[in-house]
Design a protein around this motif. Structure first.
Motif, PDB file in Angstrom:
ATOM      1  N   MET A 281     -40.180  -4.415  70.737  1.00  0.00           N
ATOM      2  CA  MET A 281     -39.218  -5.246  71.462  1.00  0.00           C
ATOM      3  C   MET A 281     -38.534  -4.437  72.551  1.00  0.00           C
ATOM      4  SD  MET A 281     -37.404  -7.342  68.362  1.00  0.00           S
ATOM      5  CE  MET A 281     -36.778  -5.837  67.646  1.00  0.00           C
ATOM      6  N   ARG A 282     -38.256  -5.143  73.640  1.00  0.00           N
ATOM      7  CA  ARG A 282     -37.418  -4.609  74.716  1.00  0.00           C
ATOM      8  C   ARG A 282     -36.958  -5.795  75.548  1.00  0.00           C
ATOM      9  NH1 ARG A 282     -33.980  -3.189  77.615  1.00  0.00           N
ATOM     10  NH2 ARG A 282     -34.034  -1.587  79.242  1.00  0.00           N
ATOM     11  N   LYS A 283     -35.631  -5.997  75.609  1.00  0.00           N
ATOM     12  CA  LYS A 283     -35.072  -7.190  76.246  1.00  0.00           C
ATOM     13  C   LYS A 283     -35.683  -8.433  75.588  1.00  0.00           C
ATOM     14  CE  LYS A 283     -33.767  -5.170  80.686  1.00  0.00           C
ATOM     15  NZ  LYS A 283     -33.873  -5.282  82.156  1.00  0.00           N
ATOM     16  N   SER A 284     -36.308  -9.303  76.369  1.00  0.00           N
ATOM     17  CA  SER A 284     -36.917 -10.507  75.789  1.00  0.00           C
ATOM     18  C   SER A 284     -38.429 -10.379  75.625  1.00  0.00           C
ATOM     19  CB  SER A 284     -36.601 -11.731  76.666  1.00  0.00           C
ATOM     20  OG  SER A 284     -37.070 -11.537  77.987  1.00  0.00           O
ATOM     21  N   ALA A 285     -38.962  -9.189  75.830  1.00  0.00           N
ATOM     22  CA  ALA A 285     -40.405  -8.965  75.684  1.00  0.00           C
ATOM     23  C   ALA A 285     -40.738  -8.620  74.233  1.00  0.00           C
ATOM     24  CB  ALA A 285     -40.865  -7.843  76.613  1.00  0.00           C
ATOM     25  N   ARG A 286     -41.857  -9.127  73.751  1.00  0.00           N
ATOM     26  CA  ARG A 286     -42.344  -8.857  72.406  1.00  0.00           C
ATOM     27  C   ARG A 286     -43.819  -8.494  72.497  1.00  0.00           C
ATOM     28  NH1 ARG A 286     -37.781  -9.109  72.400  1.00  0.00           N
ATOM     29  NH2 ARG A 286     -36.322 -10.220  71.033  1.00  0.00           N
ATOM     30  N   GLY A 287     -44.186  -7.460  71.719  1.00  0.00           N
ATOM     31  CA  GLY A 287     -45.565  -7.016  71.809  1.00  0.00           C
ATOM     32  C   GLY A 287     -46.065  -6.362  70.549  1.00  0.00           C
ATOM     33  N   GLU A 288     -47.336  -5.967  70.583  1.00  0.00           N
ATOM     34  CA  GLU A 288     -47.999  -5.291  69.458  1.00  0.00           C
ATOM     35  C   GLU A 288     -48.923  -4.233  70.031  1.00  0.00           C
ATOM     36  OE1 GLU A 288     -51.402  -6.623  66.334  1.00  0.00           O
ATOM     37  OE2 GLU A 288     -49.529  -7.783  66.234  1.00  0.00           O
ATOM     38  N   VAL A 289     -48.884  -3.038  69.446  1.00  0.00           N
ATOM     39  CA  VAL A 289     -49.635  -1.895  69.974  1.00  0.00           C
ATOM     40  C   VAL A 289     -50.517  -1.335  68.865  1.00  0.00           C
ATOM     41  CG1 VAL A 289     -49.490   0.418  70.975  1.00  0.00           C
ATOM     42  CG2 VAL A 289     -47.846  -1.335  71.657  1.00  0.00           C
ATOM     43  N   THR A 290     -51.767  -1.074  69.201  1.00  0.00           N
ATOM     44  CA  THR A 290     -52.725  -0.434  68.287  1.00  0.00           C
ATOM     45  C   THR A 290     -53.211   0.850  68.922  1.00  0.00           C
ATOM     46  OG1 THR A 290     -53.420  -2.579  67.413  1.00  0.00           O
ATOM     47  CG2 THR A 290     -54.865  -0.692  67.013  1.00  0.00           C
ATOM     48  N   GLY A 339     -43.680 -12.348  77.342  1.00  0.00           N
ATOM     49  CA  GLY A 339     -42.256 -12.567  77.528  1.00  0.00           C
ATOM     50  C   GLY A 339     -41.641 -11.469  78.369  1.00  0.00           C
ATOM     51  N   GLY A 340     -40.515 -11.812  79.004  1.00  0.00           N
ATOM     52  CA  GLY A 340     -39.807 -10.821  79.782  1.00  0.00           C
ATOM     53  C   GLY A 340     -40.513 -10.463  81.073  1.00  0.00           C
ATOM     54  N   GLY A 341     -40.020  -9.423  81.714  1.00  0.00           N
ATOM     55  CA  GLY A 341     -40.592  -8.943  82.958  1.00  0.00           C
ATOM     56  C   GLY A 341     -41.285  -7.606  82.751  1.00  0.00           C
ATOM     57  N   SER A 346     -43.010  -2.972  79.666  1.00  0.00           N
ATOM     58  CA  SER A 346     -43.356  -1.546  79.633  1.00  0.00           C
ATOM     59  C   SER A 346     -42.501  -0.805  78.611  1.00  0.00           C
ATOM     60  CB  SER A 346     -43.173  -0.938  81.030  1.00  0.00           C
ATOM     61  OG  SER A 346     -41.822  -1.046  81.455  1.00  0.00           O
ATOM     62  N   GLY A 347     -41.223  -1.193  78.490  1.00  0.00           N
ATOM     63  CA  GLY A 347     -40.389  -0.548  77.485  1.00  0.00           C
ATOM     64  C   GLY A 347     -40.826  -0.853  76.077  1.00  0.00           C
ATOM     65  N   ALA A 348     -41.262  -2.084  75.827  1.00  0.00           N
ATOM     66  CA  ALA A 348     -41.746  -2.438  74.495  1.00  0.00           C
ATOM     67  C   ALA A 348     -43.015  -1.673  74.156  1.00  0.00           C
ATOM     68  CB  ALA A 348     -41.994  -3.946  74.429  1.00  0.00           C
ATOM     69  N   ILE A 349     -43.933  -1.559  75.105  1.00  0.00           N
ATOM     70  CA  ILE A 349     -45.177  -0.819  74.838  1.00  0.00           C
ATOM     71  C   ILE A 349     -44.892   0.664  74.647  1.00  0.00           C
ATOM     72  CG2 ILE A 349     -47.408  -0.173  75.819  1.00  0.00           C
ATOM     73  CD1 ILE A 349     -47.444  -2.865  77.259  1.00  0.00           C
TER      74      ILE A 349
END
Length: 401
Positions: A281-290, A339-341, A346-349
């Motif tokens: 998570m970062r701001k409104s961005a949501r992600g998954e990293v492998t 989501g997000g900008g 980039s912060g979430a990743i």
């Protein structure tokens, strides 16, 4: 008349042998009796009370200049604290009304929560937020009077100029002597004394903390001498008996007793190691990293390479954890984010990459990553717009004419 008659009969005075001293005594007695007879006595209760008051009035004690100055400063301090407490109570009631809560039940926790709501994310550092606490917690406590009205000091070590400091040293010596007596008695009984205090997880107060506790300023030499004396007391075989005294000058360290467990690597059907990090998570961005082991440095984001981000600094956000751990050409990264900008994505990743690299490096590198801030979530968000303003901080333009 009696006096004149007695004086005329001088020959009778010489006859019976009365001397001049006796005559003077008689005259004085007679005058006193006449004074008593002619004196008016008090008859009302008020007159009697006034007579008793003036007859029992003691001379006023002279107050020393030092005591007068202390009383003046104490009075000014009390008036200042009363004013600050009144302003604090008024501000607390205004803040409670703004939040729509009952001012009578508005606690300090509610005040902190309200300030966090009014200044949500634009002030990420808690030290940058405004502070609202009771004046007794903000303003330092003052020393009480060290001398009476006549200038006599209360403290036996007043003339050392630092009575609390030297009293502490005296108490340390007294504790050591008492522990030595107990140790000698145990040795005579054939018992080996071994009951030291456990100081793990705590440390000695810093110099400014000691000064706040003693309400006195000390130099570096005096601070080191005090800590050395306390260490000598804590090294005593029976120092556990003085635990309460020792812990007054120590503070507990914030230790991570429950260390975050690093998940082990998983393996696919071909035996290739990998780790998946969810909830990035970062701001409104949501992600998954492998993160795949035995890789060549390939980075895929939503089916595209690192050019998914057009700006260079967004790409650097993702590459930085790999450069920090020297894993640039040793792993491959697959990330999905929505989501997000670009800043939030980039912060979430970046956080997902750093969090997953823990399974590929040793504990020393994990500690370095923690110190560098790679393992800390960035909870900052866009600061909300304020009522009556054009933005979070921007105000509407105002023209006088």
């Amino acid at each position: 008349m009696a006096v004149s008659t007695f004086i005329r009969c001088s020959h009778f005075r010489r006859l019976v042998g009365i001397n001049s001293n006796a005559v003077a005594l008689f005259l004085n007695t007679t005058r006193h009796s006449n004074y008593v007879k002619s004196r008016s006595y008090a008859t009302s209760i008020d007159e009697i009370e006034d007579t008793i008051k003036y007859s029992t009035k003691k001379p006023e004690k002279k107050i020393s200049k030092a005591m007068l100055m202390y009383l003046q400063r104490a009075k000014e301090h009390d008036e200042f604290m009363k004013k600050e407490i009144v302003e604090y109570e008024i501000g607390k009631r205004h803040l409670a009304n703004m939040m729509g809560e009952d001012p009578e039940c508005f606690t300090q926790a509610d005040i902190d929560r309200s300030i966090q709501y009014l200044f949500p994310s634009g002030l990420f550092d808690p030290k940058a937020r405004p502070m609202m606490e009771h004046p007794e917690k903000i303003f330092p406590s003052r020393k009480a009077a060290e001398f009476d009205e006549s200038g006599r000091p209360f403290h036996s070590m007043f003339y050392t100029s630092k009575p609390n400091y030297y009293e502490t040293l005296y108490n340390i010596v007294d504790k050591i002597k008492s522990l030595n007596d107990v140790e000698d008695s145990l040795i005579r009984q054939g018992t080996l004394p071994m009951d030291k205090v456990n100081l793990i997880g705590s440390t000695w107060f810093q110099k400014h903390e000691i000064e706040n506790q003693l309400l006195e300023s000390i130099n570096d030499f005096e601070y080191n001498y005090l800590i050395t004396s306390l260490e000598r007391l804590s090294d005593h075989p029976l120092s556990r008996r003085a635990t309460d005294f020792i812990t007054k000058y120590r503070k507990t360290l914030n230790t991570h007793s429950n260390e975050v467990a690093i998940p082990p690597l998983e393996h696919d059907s071909t035996g290739r190691p990998y780790i998946t990090v969810k909830n990035c998570m970062r701001k409104s961005a949501r992600g998954e990293v492998t993160i795949w082991g035995n890789g060549s440095g390939k980075i895929i984001i939503n089916g595209r390479d690192i050019t998914y981000f057009e700006e260079i600094h967004h790409r650097e956000q993702i590459i930085f954890p790999l450069l920090f751990t020297n894993m640039t050409d040793k792993v491959d990264i697959e990330a999905t984010v929505n989501g997000g900008g670009p800043t939030g994505q980039s912060g979430a990743i970046r956080w997902g990459v750093a969090w997953g690299l823990r399974s590929f490096v040793d504990k020393a590198m994990v500690e370095r990553m923690r110190v560098a801030g790679l393992l800390t979530r960035d909870w900052r968000r866009r600061e909300r717009k304020k009522w009556g303003q054009e933005g979070a901080r921007r105000k509407f333009s105002w023209n006088k004419r």
